[in-house]
Design a protein around this motif. Structure first.
Motif, PDB file in Angstrom:
ATOM      1  N   LYS A  42     -10.265  -5.292   0.079  1.00  0.00           N
ATOM      2  CA  LYS A  42     -10.655  -3.890   0.198  1.00  0.00           C
ATOM      3  C   LYS A  42      -9.550  -2.965  -0.304  1.00  0.00           C
ATOM      4  O   LYS A  42      -9.798  -2.052  -1.103  1.00  0.00           O
ATOM      5  CB  LYS A  42     -10.979  -3.566   1.659  1.00  0.00           C
ATOM      6  N   TYR A  43      -8.315  -3.239   0.118  1.00  0.00           N
ATOM      7  CA  TYR A  43      -7.246  -2.291  -0.215  1.00  0.00           C
ATOM      8  C   TYR A  43      -6.695  -2.484  -1.611  1.00  0.00           C
ATOM      9  O   TYR A  43      -6.100  -1.575  -2.173  1.00  0.00           O
ATOM     10  CB  TYR A  43      -6.188  -2.273   0.889  1.00  0.00           C
ATOM     11  N   LYS A  44      -6.923  -3.674  -2.187  1.00  0.00           N
ATOM     12  CA  LYS A  44      -6.645  -3.844  -3.613  1.00  0.00           C
ATOM     13  C   LYS A  44      -7.441  -2.807  -4.387  1.00  0.00           C
ATOM     14  O   LYS A  44      -6.928  -2.132  -5.261  1.00  0.00           O
ATOM     15  CB  LYS A  44      -7.070  -5.254  -4.059  1.00  0.00           C
ATOM     16  N   ILE A  75       0.837  -1.206   0.000  1.00  0.00           N
ATOM     17  CA  ILE A  75       0.000   0.000   0.000  1.00  0.00           C
ATOM     18  C   ILE A  75       0.871   1.255   0.000  1.00  0.00           C
ATOM     19  O   ILE A  75       0.633   2.206  -0.759  1.00  0.00           O
ATOM     20  CB  ILE A  75      -0.939  -0.015   1.224  1.00  0.00           C
ATOM     21  N   GLN A  76       1.883   1.217   0.845  1.00  0.00           N
ATOM     22  CA  GLN A  76       2.757   2.393   0.930  1.00  0.00           C
ATOM     23  C   GLN A  76       3.496   2.645  -0.377  1.00  0.00           C
ATOM     24  O   GLN A  76       3.807   3.777  -0.716  1.00  0.00           O
ATOM     25  CB  GLN A  76       3.750   2.232   2.079  1.00  0.00           C
ATOM     26  N   ALA A  77       3.779   1.542  -1.106  1.00  0.00           N
ATOM     27  CA  ALA A  77       4.526   1.672  -2.363  1.00  0.00           C
ATOM     28  C   ALA A  77       3.614   2.059  -3.525  1.00  0.00           C
ATOM     29  O   ALA A  77       4.090   2.433  -4.598  1.00  0.00           O
ATOM     30  CB  ALA A  77       5.235   0.350  -2.673  1.00  0.00           C
ATOM     31  N   SER A  78       2.285   1.979  -3.312  1.00  0.00           N
ATOM     32  CA  SER A  78       1.364   2.243  -4.419  1.00  0.00           C
ATOM     33  C   SER A  78       1.428   3.702  -4.859  1.00  0.00           C
ATOM     34  O   SER A  78       1.518   4.610  -4.029  1.00  0.00           O
ATOM     35  CB  SER A  78      -0.063   1.912  -3.989  1.00  0.00           C
ATOM     36  N   PRO A  79       1.362   3.935  -6.156  1.00  0.00           N
ATOM     37  CA  PRO A  79       1.325   5.329  -6.650  1.00  0.00           C
ATOM     38  C   PRO A  79      -0.068   5.946  -6.464  1.00  0.00           C
ATOM     39  O   PRO A  79      -0.231   7.155  -6.572  1.00  0.00           O
ATOM     40  CB  PRO A  79       1.646   5.196  -8.140  1.00  0.00           C
ATOM     41  N   ASN A  80      -1.074   5.101  -6.151  1.00  0.00           N
ATOM     42  CA  ASN A  80      -2.458   5.605  -6.074  1.00  0.00           C
ATOM     43  C   ASN A  80      -2.834   6.026  -4.658  1.00  0.00           C
ATOM     44  O   ASN A  80      -3.675   5.401  -4.029  1.00  0.00           O
ATOM     45  CB  ASN A  80      -3.428   4.526  -6.545  1.00  0.00           C
ATOM     46  N   GLN A  81      -2.212   7.045  -4.159  1.00  0.00           N
ATOM     47  CA  GLN A  81      -2.528   7.492  -2.816  1.00  0.00           C
ATOM     48  C   GLN A  81      -3.785   8.380  -2.853  1.00  0.00           C
ATOM     49  O   GLN A  81      -3.897   9.255  -3.708  1.00  0.00           O
ATOM     50  CB  GLN A  81      -1.350   8.259  -2.196  1.00  0.00           C
ATOM     51  N   ASN A 115     -10.614   5.698   3.598  1.00  0.00           N
ATOM     52  CA  ASN A 115      -9.947   4.410   3.763  1.00  0.00           C
ATOM     53  C   ASN A 115      -8.445   4.529   3.556  1.00  0.00           C
ATOM     54  O   ASN A 115      -7.774   3.524   3.263  1.00  0.00           O
ATOM     55  CB  ASN A 115     -10.564   3.381   2.811  1.00  0.00           C
ATOM     56  N   HIS A 116      -7.981   5.696   3.713  1.00  0.00           N
ATOM     57  CA  HIS A 116      -6.549   5.994   3.630  1.00  0.00           C
ATOM     58  C   HIS A 116      -5.777   5.202   4.702  1.00  0.00           C
ATOM     59  O   HIS A 116      -6.213   5.100   5.842  1.00  0.00           O
ATOM     60  CB  HIS A 116      -6.408   7.502   3.876  1.00  0.00           C
ATOM     61  N   ILE A 117      -4.655   4.612   4.289  1.00  0.00           N
ATOM     62  CA  ILE A 117      -3.824   3.813   5.210  1.00  0.00           C
ATOM     63  C   ILE A 117      -2.487   4.516   5.416  1.00  0.00           C
ATOM     64  O   ILE A 117      -1.841   4.922   4.452  1.00  0.00           O
ATOM     65  CB  ILE A 117      -3.546   2.426   4.588  1.00  0.00           C
ATOM     66  N   GLU A 118      -2.095   4.649   6.673  1.00  0.00           N
ATOM     67  CA  GLU A 118      -0.795   5.274   6.937  1.00  0.00           C
ATOM     68  C   GLU A 118      -0.310   4.904   8.336  1.00  0.00           C
ATOM     69  O   GLU A 118      -1.024   5.134   9.307  1.00  0.00           O
ATOM     70  CB  GLU A 118      -0.925   6.805   6.836  1.00  0.00           C
ATOM     71  N   PRO A 119       0.867   4.334   8.431  1.00  0.00           N
ATOM     72  CA  PRO A 119       1.409   4.001   9.755  1.00  0.00           C
ATOM     73  C   PRO A 119       1.531   5.271  10.572  1.00  0.00           C
ATOM     74  O   PRO A 119       1.916   6.318  10.041  1.00  0.00           O
ATOM     75  CB  PRO A 119       2.802   3.435   9.451  1.00  0.00           C
ATOM     76  N   SER A 120       1.158   5.159  11.843  1.00  0.00           N
ATOM     77  CA  SER A 120       1.180   6.354  12.676  1.00  0.00           C
ATOM     78  C   SER A 120       1.566   5.956  14.093  1.00  0.00           C
ATOM     79  O   SER A 120       1.713   4.770  14.404  1.00  0.00           O
ATOM     80  CB  SER A 120      -0.207   6.989  12.676  1.00  0.00           C
ATOM     81  N   LEU A 121       1.713   6.941  14.937  1.00  0.00           N
ATOM     82  CA  LEU A 121       2.185   6.675  16.300  1.00  0.00           C
ATOM     83  C   LEU A 121       1.052   6.342  17.266  1.00  0.00           C
ATOM     84  O   LEU A 121       1.260   5.647  18.250  1.00  0.00           O
ATOM     85  CB  LEU A 121       2.902   7.919  16.836  1.00  0.00           C
TER      86      LEU A 121
END
Lengths: 506, 506
Positions: free
Chosen positions: A499-501, A193-199, A345-351
């Motif tokens: 879902k994330y696909k 997901i992080q590597a995807s260009p479709n943010q 549905n944005h995914i992003e590692p966070s604290l």
């Protein structure tokens, strides 16, 4: 004659339990009031009222009278003659009675004082990112909990006895297995997901949304979810919660942020999910100790199901996005439903755990689980927690807290001694996905029902399968009876991958 | 040694009383919640919670443990050693204990059931103007009350023992005297007012006033009166009330009518007056049975003082009328303060007590007093009440109810057996006028303080003289200590004559 005596004794036992429930209902109303609008100058005296009533409930749960009921009804010949509800009532009382009786009163009292001081100390420590000031409290809490575990006894891993308080029957062995599978799939998915260009484009979320309109929309969605406003109400608070006073009065609270439309919206749906569970417990169980959700994990499965599986689905927004646009017109008139769907549905590692998305949330939980397990099998000392925390965050999520306030000190749970609670959150996600799999099989029109705004059949299915049983079935009985198998993390993995696909085009 | 035992016993007695107060606080919060927004489907179960807690309070107030405390502390040698607060606590508990113990439990239980059925029957009877359907209930209630009076015992007139429940120390002899004086002056005053050519113009009141603005103005006036919003809150309900949970949490409710600006306004000030009393009881009394107003009459004196003596005064509107005009601009921009003042002090004999003005209200009360007295000295039978009611209304007020719903059935009190309660309302007016007389002497700037909007010194004076004492002083002690004499109706007569001379130019 003996049957008559037993019948009279059973009536008397049930009246005794009902009285405890009545006191608990009064306490729950007082807490609701304190958190929604009680004037502050009355809080001191009110807290003493809560203390008095709580003491009475504890006294009743461990009294000689309770002891006599339990000694009588747990005799095999008596127990087997009880109807299902009465038998389960006895078993639940016995479990609580034994647990409470094993801890000497003065030791428990000292622990209550310790955790109360520790919660205060934690607030300051978090605020000042000052781990050192909190460490001594946590050391004492862990040491006392270790003592309690020895007194309670345990099977297998010591941590099992803590898990059992929140998720009856759950064990380290099972959790290692399901969390292992989940992590194995979640980490690579996150990397893709992080590597995807479709943010997703989220820029449109960064504006002010009028609070009265947020409220209006939240109320409308709650109605659509079949939340019964004749058996509940929505209020505002700082830390949102749902509270079940009785199935005819299950209240939700939420918090509106002017610059964040998603916070109150998904928070309300989440608490609404908890509330649907409690509103739909069978009438037979009212006034018994079974009139509540069966575990923290199953409860969380319902809040997560409604928040994520329903509330963050494409079908849901195909139905309701127009209403959202109209409510806030013209603020998001130019944003199409697909863009909105991807943004929420944005995914992003966070604290911070409580701000985490559907995927990374589970990793936040696994970190806490690993650390708690280490504390109780002796491989991690309290003093090592900050370093261990930061290392795990780097390993699982690729982020490192700039300070302990945003790291190891972020959650209140440990200051209250609530070890074993965190796994429930991730279990909730797994249960929710597994229920959904069965639900889709039994209601093949699932997506189109949502897209039509016809959520009633979904609520009815959940009522029949989960809600109505209250605590009459264990979590494991429910998951097996509903889905035909044990807890299986693959359903969550599949759900997330599918879902994330689509969201990220991966 | 004996002193140590007595000290320990006193601590234990006080803890026992405190626990009763804590239960009562929980019950009061539940009632508040039921009347302000509890979801209706939860009410059935919640009512059982109230029943359980109330039963416990009653059990404690009549228990053997209470009996032992009272037997010990009412020994003259022990009683005289107690500090003032403890002594009064013992006396109050003893009074309640004796009263409750004299009624056989099954007789009291039957009475509770009877009044509960009678309240229901009264609602229908009032709605249908159907006296005949209510009469049998009232006959049973009066007969049972007669029995109770015999069991309780009485001095002088039987009705005295009923009066004493609401206004400790009040007697028929005293009431006959003060009501006699008041009536002798009030009836001719009313006739002069009715004959006056200077009838106030009230036409401008007949318009729609936006509820949000009514609310805003009510909140503003409450702040001005020194109602402490950190120790209370204002909510909406159908039948407005004030409820004191503890002095740090005294809540008010009101009801906004779109077509009547005066209802919520004066209703809020009235309840605010009750609330000021309870918010300002001394901290020493918190957790004791003295932490409440000393009687219904003294309580009512405070709601009436703030509503009428302050809230319907010219000085008050000289200060606040501009704000009222601005709030509703342009609706009353063309109405001057004098016209407004006269309109809100309009006098007119009417059928319904709760809608009556400051002058005729007392006559409504006297009618009820005469009838109740007659019921208990045997000169009036229940069956005679409708005719007696109508005759008194004609005699005192010159009006005749078109039906019993607007006549003898209008009030709920009798259906609940609350005989002896009504006089408190008129006593409140008399006490208020008498306090005002002293207040004017001790704070000569009274009118100008009001006209400046500086109400704090008035609230402080009342706190010092009345509020802080709670139930530590009897009504009679308070009126004597504050004003230097017994209750004297002449002050109310003077107040009314002066006020209406100016309003009606008579």
């Amino acid at each position: 004659m003996s049957v008559q005596i037993a019948t009279a004794k059973l009536e008397s036992f049930k009246a005794y339990v009902r009285k405890m429930k009545q006191y608990e209902e009064a306490i729950a109303l007082i807490y609701w009031d304190m958190r929604t609008g009680a004037p502050k100058k009355g809080i001191g005296t009110r807290s003493e009222v809560v203390g008095e009533l709580s003491t009475e409930v504890f006294r009743m749960s461990t009294s000689d009278e309770m002891g006599e009921y339990l000694a009588f009804f747990t005799q095999p010949a008596e127990l087997e003659q009880l109807d299902t509800i009465s038998r389960k009532m006895v078993e639940e009382c016995k479990k609580e009675y034994d647990r409470s009786k094993k801890i000497p009163a003065e030791k428990y009292q000292a622990y209550v004082v310790l955790t109360s001081q520790a919660e205060s100390a934690w607030e300051d420590a978090k605020h000042n990112s000052d781990w050192a000031s909190f460490q001594p409290y946590l050391e004492k809490i862990v040491a006392t909990t270790q003592e309690f575990i020895e007194l309670w006894g345990y099977e297998g891993h010591k941590y099992n006895t803590l898990l059992d308080m929140y998720e009856p029957g759950m064990t380290v062995e099972k959790l290692d297995e399901v969390f292992g599978t989940l992590r194995e799939k979640a980490v690579p998915l996150l990397q893709r997901i992080q590597a995807s260009p479709n943010q997703p484009d989220r820029s449109f979320l960064d504006q002010q949304f009028e609070i009265s309109k947020q409220k209006q929309f939240s109320l409308s969605i709650l109605k659509q979810m079949q939340y019964d406003f004749e058996a509940g109400r929505l209020d505002e608070t700082v830390h949102p919660f749902a509270t079940a006073l009785n199935p005819g009065d299950v209240r939700i609270t939420t918090r509106y942020l002017p610059n964040d439309i998603t916070s109150a919206l998904f928070g309300t749906i989440h608490e609404g999910g908890h509330a649907l569970y409690e509103q739909n417990i069978s009438d037979d169980l009212v006034g018994t100790n079974l009139c509540t959700g069966t575990s923290m994990g199953i409860h969380e499965s319902q809040s997560r199901f409604w928040e994520n599986v329903i509330g963050r689905s494409k079908a849901f927004w195909d139905r309701y996005y127009g209403e959202l646009q109209t409510t806030f017109s013209p603020q998001i008139d130019q944003v199409d439903v697909d863009t909105f769907y991807k943004a929420i549905n944005h995914i992003e590692p966070s604290l911070i755990r409580i701000e985490a998305d559907e995927l990374t949330y589970n990793l936040h939980i696994m970190i806490r689980y690993e650390l708690e397990k280490g504390l109780f099998n002796g491989t991690i000392a309290v003093a090592d927690l900050p370093a261990a925390w930061n290392a795990k965050y780097e390993e699982y999520l690729g982020v490192t807290p700039p300070n302990d306030g945003e790291g190891v000190l972020q959650d209140v749970h440990w200051s209250g001694g609530a070890f074993g609670y965190f796994p429930s959150y991730a279990l909730g996600n797994m249960y929710a996905a597994q229920f959904t799999q069965t639900l889709r099989q039994e209601l093949p029109a699932f997506d189109s029902l949502i897209a039509e705004g016809n959520l009633a059949p979904i609520k009815e299915w959940l009522t029949e399968k989960v809600y109505k049983h209250g605590k009459l079935l264990t979590p494991n009985e429910i998951i097996r009876e509903v889905t035909g198998e044990e807890l299986n993390p693959e359903y969550l993995v599949q759900y997330l991958e599918e879902k994330y696909k689509s969201v990220y085009g991966i």
